[in-house]
Design an enzyme around this catalytic site. Structure first.
Site, PDB file in Angstrom:
ATOM      1  CB  SER A   1       4.336  79.047  11.356  1.00  0.00           C
ATOM      2  OG  SER A   1       5.381  78.451  10.626  1.00  0.00           O
TER       3      SER A   1
ATOM      4  CG  ASP B   1       5.439  71.002  13.127  1.00  0.00           C
ATOM      5  OD1 ASP B   1       5.988  70.969  12.015  1.00  0.00           O
ATOM      6  OD2 ASP B   1       5.017  72.063  13.648  1.00  0.00           O
TER       7      ASP B   1
ATOM      8  CG  HIS C   1       4.241  73.625  10.465  1.00  0.00           C
ATOM      9  ND1 HIS C   1       4.707  74.056  11.686  1.00  0.00           N
ATOM     10  CD2 HIS C   1       4.252  74.719   9.660  1.00  0.00           C
ATOM     11  CE1 HIS C   1       4.991  75.338  11.629  1.00  0.00           C
ATOM     12  NE2 HIS C   1       4.716  75.771  10.417  1.00  0.00           N
TER      13      HIS C   1
END
Length: 442
Positions: free
Chosen positions: A304, A389, A418
């Site tokens: 991320s 995502d 995600h």
């Protein structure tokens, strides 16, 4: 490319269990209220890898169950271009709990399907020639000059590392809390090395964090025991003291650092991530200054926001030999210029008419993974992506991945939003350790 099985997601309604406590001792206990019915939606593409050529039709099957049994009724379906430009809603009638719908995309990207019934939602996505996605804007002409100036300023700051031994370290590992001088806030992390390591004998790995406000992770020093020994460092994203109570970090997250993702968005000199990326370079300065470093192996590993940092490290520092970037943020900030969705941190706001702020748009180009990717000279990169995502959409991830000109591999999770799935984490870890082994023989 590694591909997972069926493109589907299960989203469950809350159980909402309630139980009444006894009013007094020896009184009968009231029975628990029955649980609310559980509605389950599932959306499945007609190809296991969920990949199509532009213009091909994708047929998706929708399944609905109530407490495990097929149900009748209606569902609402909306196709979009990875969350942008939603098409008119379609209402489908379920027959024995199933319905089908067909859509297509006439350009590289992702066709997303959102299915709803009441408060329950399912997502599925079909990828259309994602490896053909091109940059939404070119690299700025002065991109290199800008970052060279930042690095030159950093080089004027002495390292001055302060290492404080940490008692709770894995057996066989020397661990330290490390504070290192930098421009602005210091590098703050935990550093581990095997006891008795010989000079110039060890590869190094730098672990970087996803979004949020937290301490560095002491557990990461356990990597020091991998592959015959490594230098392992984990830094927090904000240059904060480590090991404080949770309330300390929560207060910062709700206060000073609440909106750090968009801080200084209109000025490339003030964008918050400039300081974060300079701390990356300074952490690399520290690792490569260690007498035990082998002089050739340095991995940057994160997911991320950590994936954002991994791309930045590869693009800004030639000492990086390999990156592992899971569901990376920081991709395609300028996606609006190609009529595409951008990823977190959504650094470019839109005005009331939907047009991107021109100053933020220009400033963001100096912090875009697409542009860092073009400067990466390391020996390899691995990236992971979730097809559904909505934080770091797959369209944005592929835009950055495609800009890499080095050996690379993508792990796809067509079922995933995600998150780093166990399979994705295993993929990244295996790739990092494989790079260590391969570099030892060179």
């Amino acid at each position: 490319m590694k591909l997972k099985l069926v493109s589907a997601i299960w989203l469950l309604a809350a159980l909402n269990l309630q139980a009444q406590a006894p009013a007094a001792a020896k009184e009968p206990v009231a029975p628990a209220a029955p649980s609310a019915p559980v509605l389950t939606l599932k959306a499945v593409t007609d190809r296991a890898d969920a990949l199509y050529k532009t213009g091909e039709a994708a047929t998706l099957t929708i399944e609905a169950q109530q407490d495990g049994k097929p149900i009748s009724g209606k569902v609402t379906c909306v196709f979009s271009k990875d969350g942008l430009q939603p098409q008119p809603a379609q209402t489908l009638e379920l027959k024995e709990g199933k319905a089908t719908i067909t859509g297509k995309l006439d350009e590289p990207g992702f066709l997303q399907l959102r299915v709803t019934s009441g408060k329950t939602t399912a997502l599925a996505a079909a990828g259309y020639d994602p490896l053909l996605l091109k940059p939404s804007m070119p690299v700025p002409d002065d991109f290199d000059a800008f970052w060279q100036a930042q690095k030159a300023a950093l080089a004027q700051v002495p390292l001055k590392p302060v290492l404080t031994p940490v008692e709770k370290a894995p057996k066989g590992v020397e661990a330290f809390d490390v504070q290192i001088e930098c421009l602005g806030k210091p590098v703050s992390g935990y550093f581990g090395r095997p006891q008795g390591a010989k000079p110039k004998s060890l590869p190094a790995i730098l672990h970087v964090h996803g979004a949020g406000v937290r301490s560095a992770n002491l557990g990461a020093v356990s990597w020091a025991l991998n592959e015959g020994g490594m230098l392992s460092m984990d830094i927090n994203a904000h240059g904060l003291p480590n090991g404080k109570p949770k309330e300390y970090y929560d207060a910062l997250a709700a206060g000073e650092l609440k909106d750090y993702r968009i801080e200084g968005a209109k000025d490339r000199e003030k964008i918050y991530f400039k300081g974060m990326f300079l701390r990356l370079i300074r952490a690399i300065d520290f690792l490569t200054a260690q007498p035990e470093w082998d002089g050739k192996t340095l991995i940057v590993y994160g997911a991320s926001q950590g994936g954002f940092q991994a791309f930045a490290a590869a693009g800004l520092d030639a000492r990086v030999s390999f990156i592992c970037a899971g569901v990376p943020a920081g991709c395609d900030h300028t996606g609006s210029q190609a009529n595409r969705i951008s990823g977190w941190p959504k650094i470019v706001p839109n005005d009331a008419s939907g047009k991107p702020d021109p100053e933020a748009l220009q400033a963001s180009r100096y912090f875009d993974n697409m542009n860092f990717a073009t400067r990466a000279k390391c020996k390899g990169a691995v990236v992971t992506v979730g097809f559904i995502d909505t934080t770091c959409p797959p369209t944005s991830v592929y835009a950055a991945y495609n800009a890499l000109t080095i050996p690379k591999e993508m792990h796809t999770d067509v079922l995933t939003g995600h998150a780093s799935t166990p399979a994705a984490s295993k993929f990244m870890q295996a790739a990092a350790l494989k790079h260590v082994r391969e570099n030892k023989g060179k």
